[in-house]
Write a protein that holds these residues in place. Structure first.
Motif, PDB file in Angstrom:
ATOM      1  N   THR A  30       0.852  -1.181   0.000  1.00 35.06           N
ATOM      2  CA  THR A  30       0.000   0.000   0.000  1.00 35.06           C
ATOM      3  C   THR A  30       0.889   1.233   0.000  1.00 35.06           C
ATOM      4  O   THR A  30       2.091   1.160   0.247  1.00 35.06           O
ATOM      5  CB  THR A  30      -0.921   0.054   1.240  1.00 35.06           C
ATOM      6  N   ASN A 180      -8.720   4.130   1.836  1.00 35.49           N
ATOM      7  CA  ASN A 180      -8.088   2.813   1.716  1.00 35.49           C
ATOM      8  C   ASN A 180      -8.401   2.184   0.359  1.00 35.49           C
ATOM      9  O   ASN A 180      -7.522   1.580  -0.278  1.00 35.49           O
ATOM     10  CB  ASN A 180      -8.568   1.909   2.845  1.00 35.49           C
ATOM     11  N   ASP A 183      -6.290   3.743  -2.087  1.00 33.06           N
ATOM     12  CA  ASP A 183      -4.883   3.698  -1.701  1.00 33.06           C
ATOM     13  C   ASP A 183      -4.284   5.103  -1.618  1.00 33.06           C
ATOM     14  O   ASP A 183      -3.141   5.341  -2.011  1.00 33.06           O
ATOM     15  CB  ASP A 183      -4.077   2.847  -2.696  1.00 33.06           C
TER      16      ASP A 183
END
Length: 270
Positions: A30, A180, A183
Motif C-alpha cells: 500500500t 483505503n 490507496d
C-alpha cells in the motif's frame, strides 16, 4: 521423562510458528507501508460556486450557466492535478454525482463546511499598474463598480472568508475506507470557487473591458481525516475577453500552482 520431553516438543512445534507468524509484518503493498504519497483530489461540489458576471461569459461562449459551472469545475480539477503530478502521484474518484452511493457523492455527504476569515495564502495582481491620476482619485477609478447592479466593489487582497472542510463527527471510518479503497494518503479538497466581475465605467462594459476576481478555497487532510492546512488563493484578472477558454487558460494553472506551492511543506517529498 522421555514422554514429557515428547509432549513439550509437540507443543513447541505448535506454538512457535504461531508466535513467529504473529510477529510478521503486513506485507500488503500500500502507499502507507511503501512511504509513497498519493493525493486524492476532490473537485468542489457543484453547489459551491459563486460566479458574478457569468452571464457575459455564457453569452460570448454560447453556453448556459450549468455548462459554465461544469467547465470551471472540470478544468480547475485538471489544472490542479497536472500541477500536483510534478511532485506526487495523483488520483481522482470517479465523478459520478448521479449515483448517491458513489465515492464522490459519499464524500460530499460526510463533509461539512466551517466558514472563517483569515489571511489569504497567496494573491496575484493580474491588472495593470495604476496611473497617478487613478491613485489620487476616488476608488472607482481604480476598481470601478458594477454598472448593472450599482455596487461598488474591490478585491480582497489580504484577507478573505475561508470555507474549511471537516469530516462530520462519526463519519471518520467512512472517510478512511474510501481512502483505503483508493490507496490514497492525502485528500486535497477544493471547497469553494468564487468569481466577481467589475467594470470601471459603463463604457468599459460596452467594450467588454472587465476586472475579475477569482478566489479558490482548499483543504488538505491526511489519511485519517485530520486537517493539515487550507486557505484561499486569489487573483484579479483584467482583460477584454469573455471567452471561457481564454479565461481558464490564463488563470487556472496560476491558481492551482499557488495551492500546490502552499501545501508542499505539509507533505513529505517522494
Amino acid at each position: 521423562m522421555t514422554k514429557l520431553f515428547r509432549i513439550i516438543a509437540v507443543w513447541m512445534m505448535i506454538i512457535l510458528p504461531a508466535i513467529v507468524s504473529g510477529q510478521e509484518k503486513d506485507t500488503t503493498v500500500t502507499s502507507k507501508n511503501l512511504g509513497k504519497v498519493i493525493i486524492m483530489v476532490i473537485p468542489f461540489s457543484p453547489q459551491m460556486i459563486d460566479a458574478n458576471g457569468d452571464q457575459f461569459i455564457c453569452a460570448k461562449s454560447d453556453i448556459n450557466p450549468g455548462q459554465f459551472s461544469d467547465m470551471v469545475r472540470t478544468s480547475f480539477t485538471l489544472a490542479l492535478m497536472e500541477n500536483l503530478n510534478e511532485y506526487y502521484d495523483v488520483i481522482e474518484p470517479k465523478d459520478n454525482l448521479a449515483d448517491q452511493n458513489s465515492d464522490i457523492s459519499v464524500l460530499y455527504q460526510i463533509i461539512k463546511y466551517k466558514t472563517i476569515h483569515k489571511k489569504l495564502k497567496s494573491y496575484v495582481k493580474g491588472y495593470p499598474h495604476f496611473s497617478l491620476w487613478q491613485k489620487l482619485g476616488p476608488a472607482y477609478l481604480r476598481w470601478g463598480s458594477d454598472c448593472v447592479n450599482d455596487q461598488k466593489q474591490k478585491p480582497e487582497r489580504t484577507h478573505h472568508k475561508f470555507d474549511k472542510a471537516e469530516i462530520i463527527k462519526g463519519k471518520d471510518s467512512i472517510y478512511s475506507s474510501i481512502m483505503n479503497f483508493h490507496d490514497a494518503s492525502y485528500t486535497l479538497m477544493i471547497t469553494d470557487f468564487e468569481m466577481t466581475t467589475r467594470f470601471k465605467t459603463c463604457l468599459d462594459l460596452q467594450n467588454n473591458v472587465f476586472q475579475r476576481d477569482f478566489y479558490v478555497h482548499y483543504t488538505l487532510m491526511n489519511y485519517d481525516g485530520k486537517y493539515l492546512t487550507g486557505g484561499v488563493v486569489g487573483t484579479t484578472y483584467q482583460s477584454s475577453t469573455n471567452d471561457i477558454k481564454k479565461i481558464i487558460d490564463h488563470n487556472f494553472s496560476l491558481l492551482s500552482g499557488l495551492i500546490v506551492a502552499n501545501i508542499r511543506n505539509k507533505i513529505p517529498s517522494q
